[in-house]
Motif scaffolding. Structure first.
Motif, short mmCIF file in Angstrom:
data_model
loop_
_atom_site.label_atom_id
_atom_site.label_comp_id
_atom_site.label_asym_id
_atom_site.label_seq_id
_atom_site.Cartn_x
_atom_site.Cartn_y
_atom_site.Cartn_z
N LYS A 181 0.82 -1.21 0.00
CA LYS A 181 0.00 0.00 0.00
C LYS A 181 0.86 1.27 0.00
CE LYS A 181 -3.88 -2.18 2.27
NZ LYS A 181 -5.10 -1.84 2.94
N TYR A 200 -2.51 4.97 1.60
CA TYR A 200 -3.16 4.15 0.59
C TYR A 200 -4.22 3.28 1.25
CZ TYR A 200 -3.84 1.32 -3.56
OH TYR A 200 -4.39 0.71 -4.65
N GLY A 201 -5.40 3.26 0.66
CA GLY A 201 -6.39 2.28 1.06
C GLY A 201 -7.33 2.66 2.18
N ASP A 231 -9.45 1.21 -2.49
CA ASP A 231 -8.21 0.56 -2.92
C ASP A 231 -7.47 1.50 -3.85
OD1 ASP A 231 -6.25 -1.37 -3.18
OD2 ASP A 231 -7.31 -2.44 -4.78
N GLU A 232 -7.04 2.63 -3.30
CA GLU A 232 -6.33 3.65 -4.06
C GLU A 232 -5.66 4.60 -3.09
OE1 GLU A 232 -9.01 6.92 -5.70
OE2 GLU A 232 -10.46 5.31 -5.38
#
Length: 174
Positions: free
Chosen positions: A97, A134-135, A139-140
């Motif tokens: 991540k 991240y996340g 999921d980005e």
């Protein structure tokens, strides 16, 4: 977060303050954020992070080491100076991540901040900062815009993606 390893503070590559945003630069502006990211990249050789907290006058990031991607160093910006401290090991969850700061559209800051003020009912925030990781709810790459005021009438955070798309709004409860 404290590291289990001994840490030593060292000035950024080239000496204290080299390549750092000038003291007084508002890091919560597109230009301030870009200068901060470039300072981190030029000082460490990396713009890949585990997470980063940005306030108007200071920032803190766990930056993945270019020479050893299994480890990170902690980079702090305060009063026009970047300092690097030995961090630790990039754990297996964080390794999946990571955030490339170069993929973030920093021009989103004014627009998303205005949206956060409105949606969180904080027209005049007394405290504001960004958390980049991240996340968080997606999921980005995510950027959480935290706002609060002295009156306790509002606050919380708005999560946006790297392009500024609003992903989630969480209001604080009293």
């Amino acid at each position: 977060m404290p590291s289990a390893l001994p840490s030593s503070t060292a000035p950024s590559k080239g000496g204290p303050g080299v390549g750092a945003p000038a003291s007084g630069t508002d890091l919560l502006t597109p230009d301030g954020a870009r200068v901060l990211v470039e300072s981190i990249r030029s000082s460490t050789g990396s713009s890949t992070i585990i997470d980063m907290t940005v306030r108007s006058d200071n920032a803190h990031a766990k930056v993945v080491r270019k020479d050893n991607p299994a480890r990170y160093d902690t980079v702090d910006y305060r009063a026009g100076k970047l300092t690097t401290t030995t961090g630790g090991v990039v754990d297996s969850i964080s390794a999946k991540k990571l955030v490339d700061l170069g993929r973030i559209d920093w021009d989103q800051i004014p627009t998303v901040t205005a949206t956060a003020k409105s949606r969180l009912a904080v027209p005049q925030p007394t405290d504001r900062y960004l958390l980049v990781d991240y996340g968080w709810f997606a999921d980005e790459i995510t950027i959480r815009y935290y706002l609060s005021d002295d009156r306790g009438s509002g606050g919380g955070y708005l999560t946006a993606g790297a392009t500024g798309k609003v992903l989630k709004v969480v209001k604080s409860t009293d």
